[in-house]
Design an enzyme around this catalytic site. Structure first.
Site, PDB file in Angstrom:
ATOM      1  N   PHE A  12      -9.213 -28.926   1.173  1.00  0.00           N
ATOM      2  CA  PHE A  12     -10.243 -28.415   2.087  1.00  0.00           C
ATOM      3  C   PHE A  12     -10.248 -29.184   3.416  1.00  0.00           C
ATOM      4  O   PHE A  12     -10.001 -28.617   4.491  1.00  0.00           O
ATOM      5  CB  PHE A  12     -11.595 -28.498   1.359  1.00  0.00           C
ATOM      6  CG  PHE A  12     -12.803 -28.483   2.236  1.00  0.00           C
ATOM      7  CD1 PHE A  12     -12.957 -27.522   3.231  1.00  0.00           C
ATOM      8  CD2 PHE A  12     -13.811 -29.442   2.072  1.00  0.00           C
ATOM      9  CE1 PHE A  12     -14.091 -27.516   4.043  1.00  0.00           C
ATOM     10  CE2 PHE A  12     -14.938 -29.434   2.873  1.00  0.00           C
ATOM     11  CZ  PHE A  12     -15.077 -28.476   3.864  1.00  0.00           C
ATOM     12  N   ASP A  55       3.829 -36.483  -5.117  1.00  0.00           N
ATOM     13  CA  ASP A  55       2.655 -37.050  -5.769  1.00  0.00           C
ATOM     14  C   ASP A  55       2.307 -38.413  -5.177  1.00  0.00           C
ATOM     15  O   ASP A  55       3.188 -39.273  -5.054  1.00  0.00           O
ATOM     16  CB  ASP A  55       2.955 -37.190  -7.279  1.00  0.00           C
ATOM     17  CG  ASP A  55       1.683 -37.356  -8.082  1.00  0.00           C
ATOM     18  OD1 ASP A  55       0.851 -38.208  -7.731  1.00  0.00           O
ATOM     19  OD2 ASP A  55       1.519 -36.613  -9.066  1.00  0.00           O
ATOM     20  N   SER A 119     -16.260 -42.221   1.023  1.00  0.00           N
ATOM     21  CA  SER A 119     -17.301 -41.291   0.580  1.00  0.00           C
ATOM     22  C   SER A 119     -18.677 -41.962   0.579  1.00  0.00           C
ATOM     23  O   SER A 119     -18.796 -43.164   0.305  1.00  0.00           O
ATOM     24  CB  SER A 119     -16.959 -40.840  -0.839  1.00  0.00           C
ATOM     25  OG  SER A 119     -18.092 -40.325  -1.487  1.00  0.00           O
ATOM     26  N   TYR A 143     -15.451 -42.258  -9.748  1.00  0.00           N
ATOM     27  CA  TYR A 143     -15.004 -41.745  -8.436  1.00  0.00           C
ATOM     28  C   TYR A 143     -15.459 -42.676  -7.315  1.00  0.00           C
ATOM     29  O   TYR A 143     -14.662 -43.069  -6.450  1.00  0.00           O
ATOM     30  CB  TYR A 143     -15.563 -40.334  -8.216  1.00  0.00           C
ATOM     31  CG  TYR A 143     -15.386 -39.842  -6.788  1.00  0.00           C
ATOM     32  CD1 TYR A 143     -14.118 -39.508  -6.304  1.00  0.00           C
ATOM     33  CD2 TYR A 143     -16.470 -39.728  -5.911  1.00  0.00           C
ATOM     34  CE1 TYR A 143     -13.946 -39.076  -4.991  1.00  0.00           C
ATOM     35  CE2 TYR A 143     -16.308 -39.296  -4.613  1.00  0.00           C
ATOM     36  CZ  TYR A 143     -15.041 -38.973  -4.160  1.00  0.00           C
ATOM     37  OH  TYR A 143     -14.876 -38.554  -2.855  1.00  0.00           O
ATOM     38  N   LYS A 147     -13.294 -44.939  -4.505  1.00  0.00           N
ATOM     39  CA  LYS A 147     -13.426 -44.832  -3.047  1.00  0.00           C
ATOM     40  C   LYS A 147     -13.712 -46.208  -2.447  1.00  0.00           C
ATOM     41  O   LYS A 147     -13.213 -46.554  -1.377  1.00  0.00           O
ATOM     42  CB  LYS A 147     -14.520 -43.822  -2.695  1.00  0.00           C
ATOM     43  CG  LYS A 147     -14.136 -42.391  -2.980  1.00  0.00           C
ATOM     44  CD  LYS A 147     -13.257 -41.816  -1.890  1.00  0.00           C
ATOM     45  CE  LYS A 147     -11.941 -41.303  -2.358  1.00  0.00           C
ATOM     46  NZ  LYS A 147     -11.115 -40.698  -1.312  1.00  0.00           N
ATOM     47  N   VAL A 173     -19.323 -32.789   2.702  1.00  0.00           N
ATOM     48  CA  VAL A 173     -18.701 -31.931   3.711  1.00  0.00           C
ATOM     49  C   VAL A 173     -18.661 -30.490   3.195  1.00  0.00           C
ATOM     50  O   VAL A 173     -18.475 -30.265   1.996  1.00  0.00           O
ATOM     51  CB  VAL A 173     -17.266 -32.421   4.001  1.00  0.00           C
ATOM     52  CG1 VAL A 173     -16.685 -31.682   5.201  1.00  0.00           C
ATOM     53  CG2 VAL A 173     -17.250 -33.929   4.233  1.00  0.00           C
ATOM     54  N   ARG A 211     -29.401 -34.015   0.506  1.00  0.00           N
ATOM     55  CA  ARG A 211     -28.083 -34.455   0.957  1.00  0.00           C
ATOM     56  C   ARG A 211     -27.991 -34.285   2.476  1.00  0.00           C
ATOM     57  O   ARG A 211     -28.633 -33.413   3.052  1.00  0.00           O
ATOM     58  CB  ARG A 211     -26.980 -33.587   0.323  1.00  0.00           C
ATOM     59  CG  ARG A 211     -26.885 -33.684  -1.191  1.00  0.00           C
ATOM     60  CD  ARG A 211     -26.266 -34.994  -1.640  1.00  0.00           C
ATOM     61  NE  ARG A 211     -26.145 -35.079  -3.095  1.00  0.00           N
ATOM     62  CZ  ARG A 211     -27.067 -35.587  -3.905  1.00  0.00           C
ATOM     63  NH1 ARG A 211     -28.198 -36.051  -3.416  1.00  0.00           N
ATOM     64  NH2 ARG A 211     -26.861 -35.647  -5.204  1.00  0.00           N
TER      65      ARG A 211
HETATM   66  N1  LIG Z   1     -15.571 -32.713   0.396  1.00  0.00           N
HETATM   67  C1  LIG Z   1     -16.460 -33.688   0.495  1.00  0.00           C
HETATM   68  O1  LIG Z   1     -17.660 -33.447   0.615  1.00  0.00           O
HETATM   69  C2  LIG Z   1     -16.028 -35.128   0.484  1.00  0.00           C
HETATM   70  C3  LIG Z   1     -17.024 -36.118   0.566  1.00  0.00           C
HETATM   71  C4  LIG Z   1     -16.637 -37.455   0.565  1.00  0.00           C
HETATM   72  C5  LIG Z   1     -15.304 -37.784   0.519  1.00  0.00           C
HETATM   73  N2  LIG Z   1     -14.353 -36.801   0.418  1.00  0.00           N
HETATM   74  C6  LIG Z   1     -12.948 -37.215   0.373  1.00  0.00           C
HETATM   75  O2  LIG Z   1     -12.218 -36.430   1.307  1.00  0.00           O
HETATM   76  C7  LIG Z   1     -10.898 -36.215   0.834  1.00  0.00           C
HETATM   77  C8  LIG Z   1     -10.568 -34.742   0.841  1.00  0.00           C
HETATM   78  O3  LIG Z   1     -11.464 -34.075  -0.029  1.00  0.00           O
HETATM   79  P1  LIG Z   1     -11.516 -32.479  -0.134  1.00  0.00           P
HETATM   80  O4  LIG Z   1     -12.929 -32.104  -0.281  1.00  0.00           O
HETATM   81  O5  LIG Z   1     -10.698 -31.881   0.942  1.00  0.00           O
HETATM   82  O6  LIG Z   1     -10.820 -32.269  -1.558  1.00  0.00           O
HETATM   83  P2  LIG Z   1      -9.627 -31.296  -1.978  1.00  0.00           P
HETATM   84  O7  LIG Z   1      -9.527 -31.367  -3.459  1.00  0.00           O
HETATM   85  O8  LIG Z   1      -9.787 -29.951  -1.363  1.00  0.00           O
HETATM   86  O9  LIG Z   1      -8.379 -32.022  -1.320  1.00  0.00           O
HETATM   87  C9  LIG Z   1      -7.686 -33.083  -1.913  1.00  0.00           C
HETATM   88  C10 LIG Z   1      -6.205 -32.802  -1.764  1.00  0.00           C
HETATM   89  O10 LIG Z   1      -5.473 -33.880  -2.364  1.00  0.00           O
HETATM   90  C11 LIG Z   1      -4.403 -33.316  -3.127  1.00  0.00           C
HETATM   91  N3  LIG Z   1      -4.023 -34.215  -4.216  1.00  0.00           N
HETATM   92  C12 LIG Z   1      -4.755 -34.529  -5.321  1.00  0.00           C
HETATM   93  N4  LIG Z   1      -4.053 -35.347  -6.123  1.00  0.00           N
HETATM   94  C13 LIG Z   1      -2.862 -35.562  -5.512  1.00  0.00           C
HETATM   95  C14 LIG Z   1      -1.713 -36.297  -5.859  1.00  0.00           C
HETATM   96  N5  LIG Z   1      -1.644 -37.011  -7.007  1.00  0.00           N
HETATM   97  N6  LIG Z   1      -0.666 -36.294  -5.011  1.00  0.00           N
HETATM   98  C15 LIG Z   1      -0.695 -35.576  -3.854  1.00  0.00           C
HETATM   99  N7  LIG Z   1      -1.771 -34.852  -3.474  1.00  0.00           N
HETATM  100  C16 LIG Z   1      -2.831 -34.845  -4.291  1.00  0.00           C
HETATM  101  C17 LIG Z   1      -4.964 -32.017  -3.671  1.00  0.00           C
HETATM  102  O11 LIG Z   1      -3.973 -31.099  -4.102  1.00  0.00           O
HETATM  103  C18 LIG Z   1      -5.768 -31.518  -2.474  1.00  0.00           C
HETATM  104  O12 LIG Z   1      -4.982 -30.709  -1.625  1.00  0.00           O
HETATM  105  C19 LIG Z   1     -10.825 -36.871  -0.541  1.00  0.00           C
HETATM  106  O13 LIG Z   1     -10.270 -38.162  -0.389  1.00  0.00           O
HETATM  107  C20 LIG Z   1     -12.277 -36.986  -0.965  1.00  0.00           C
HETATM  108  O14 LIG Z   1     -12.485 -38.056  -1.850  1.00  0.00           O
HETATM  109  C21 LIG Z   1     -14.693 -35.484   0.396  1.00  0.00           C
END
Ligand SMILES: NC(=O)c1ccc[n+]([C@@H]2O[C@H](COP(=O)([O-])OP(=O)(O)OC[C@H]3O[C@@H](n4cnc5c(N)ncnc54)[C@H](O)[C@@H]3O)[C@@H](O)[C@H]2O)c1
Length: 313
Positions: A12, A55, A119, A143, A147, A173, A211
């Site tokens: 995302f 990966d 996060s 989790y 982080k 987000v 939130r």
């Molecule tokens: N969405 C939120 O509200 C939010 C809030 C705080 C922090 N975050 C952080 O932001 C980042 C992105 O989150 P997001 O919401 O886009 O999540 P998401 O799941 O949409 O994106 C994470 C991406 O990482 C990839 N991924 C997972 N494991 C992997 C691996 N072993 N090797 C390679 N790629 C891998 C997934 O395929 C995915 O495309 C993350 O680090 C998350 O912890 C997100």
């Protein structure tokens, strides 16, 4: 302009960032194993980026992707609290070992700066609001622990090896391309999917939890600012709107936007979830020049519009 690597670019946040970087004329590479993300998220820029299917847990995969990059945006992770409670080992491996691999590979390849996704969950059970960067951290889930470990490693790599690292603590987000389908989907895409299907949205708890929901464009802006600002190196920043809303309040707005009135189903609160969250964004404003341009209502309107048009819900 040097090459930029986005890890988790199929996810995302990563895909929205990748599209923005390509639009700005940057040469962009993406590393993803598409475990929670999807190649469809990258469709608008697929011909313009270099894609590495690999990966984060494999140092060789990470080294291949990092080679030649000037800046790395490390977004790849398993991002769910409930998933980490169900399977802490895998979350630990991807989020901590994966982050260490990104930092090591970046150090060895001469990357100038790594901007990594942290996060708001690192604040955990500390009840003081608003959350400010220097308050004590009390993670409540595996989790959140991963982080926080990423932040600690980021700081250590800056101090020991002079690799410039910047941590962004995102607060809930939301926006286009957020997955509503996964078992671990976040609240807003789940709610929108339910309302567009005229089904009852499910709230974990009484709905009075609050939130600081943050529209994706604000998060992209924060990442772009973090790429350049000298004083940001070695620091962490809250990235949010600086306003909070309850889940019940959020659903009200979504019902207005979608023109749908349905009953809400309330179920047990989830372990590891914090009750209230609100960010102070003064540090990001002062150091990065960050200013959240899209507020919650406008962000929700844009998100509903996108889900209605694009996702076939
Ligand atoms: N969405 C939120 O509200 C939010 C809030 C705080 C922090 N975050 C952080 O932001 C980042 C992105 O989150 P997001 O919401 O886009 O999540 P998401 O799941 O949409 O994106 C994470 C991406 O990482 C990839 N991924 C997972 N494991 C992997 C691996 N072993 N090797 C390679 N790629 C891998 C997934 O395929 C995915 O495309 C993350 O680090 C998350 O912890 C997100």
């Amino acid at each position: 302009m040097g090459t930029i690597l986005v890890t988790g670019g199929g996810g995302f946040i990563g895909s929205n960032l990748t599209v923005a970087l390509v639009k700005l004329g940057h040469k962009v590479k993406v590393l993803d194993n598409f475990s929670t993300g999807s190649i469809d998220n990258l469709q608008p820029v697929l011909k313009e980026i270099e894609l590495y299917k690999g990966d984060l847990r494999c140092l060789d995969d990470v080294r291949r992707a990092v080679a030649g990059a000037e800046v790395v945006f490390h977004q790849g992770a398993l991002p769910s609290v409930p998933r980490s409670i169900a399977d802490p080992l895998t979350t630990n491996a991807v989020n901590i070992e994966g982050t260490l691999n990104v930092l090591l590979a970046s150090r060895d390849a001469g990357v100038r700066r790594v901007v990594y996704a942290s996060s708001s969950s690192v604040y955990g059970s500390n009840e003081v609001l608003p959350k400010v960067e220097n308050m004590s951290l009390c993670p409540m889930s595996p989790y959140a622990a991963t982080k926080l470990a990423g932040e600690v490693y980021g700081k250590i790599f800056y101090e020991l090896y002079s690799l410039e690292t910047v941590g962004l603590r995102y607060f809930n987000v939301f926006g286009p391309r957020q997955n509503p389908k996964s078992e671990y989907a976040a609240a807003i895409p789940r709610f929108i999917k339910a309302l567009l299907n005229k089904a009852s949205p499910v709230i974990y708890g009484d709905g009075n939890q609050s939130r600081d929901f943050t529209f994706i464009d604000n998060v992209v802006q924060a990442n772009l600012l973090s790429m350049q600002t000298c004083a940001a190196a070695g620091e962490v920043f809250n990235i949010a709107c600086g306003k909070r809303i309850t889940l019940n309040g959020l659903l009200e707005i979504l019902m207005d936007i979608t023109g749908t009135r349905v009953d809400v189903v309330y179920t047990a609160a989830r372990p590891g979830d914090v009750k209230h969250s609100l960010a102070g964004v003064e540090k990001a404003a002062g150091v990065l020049g960050y200013c959240p341009k899209t507020d919650i209502k406008e962000g929700l309107r844009l998100t509903v519009e996108w889900f209605t048009k694009e996702s076939g819900l």
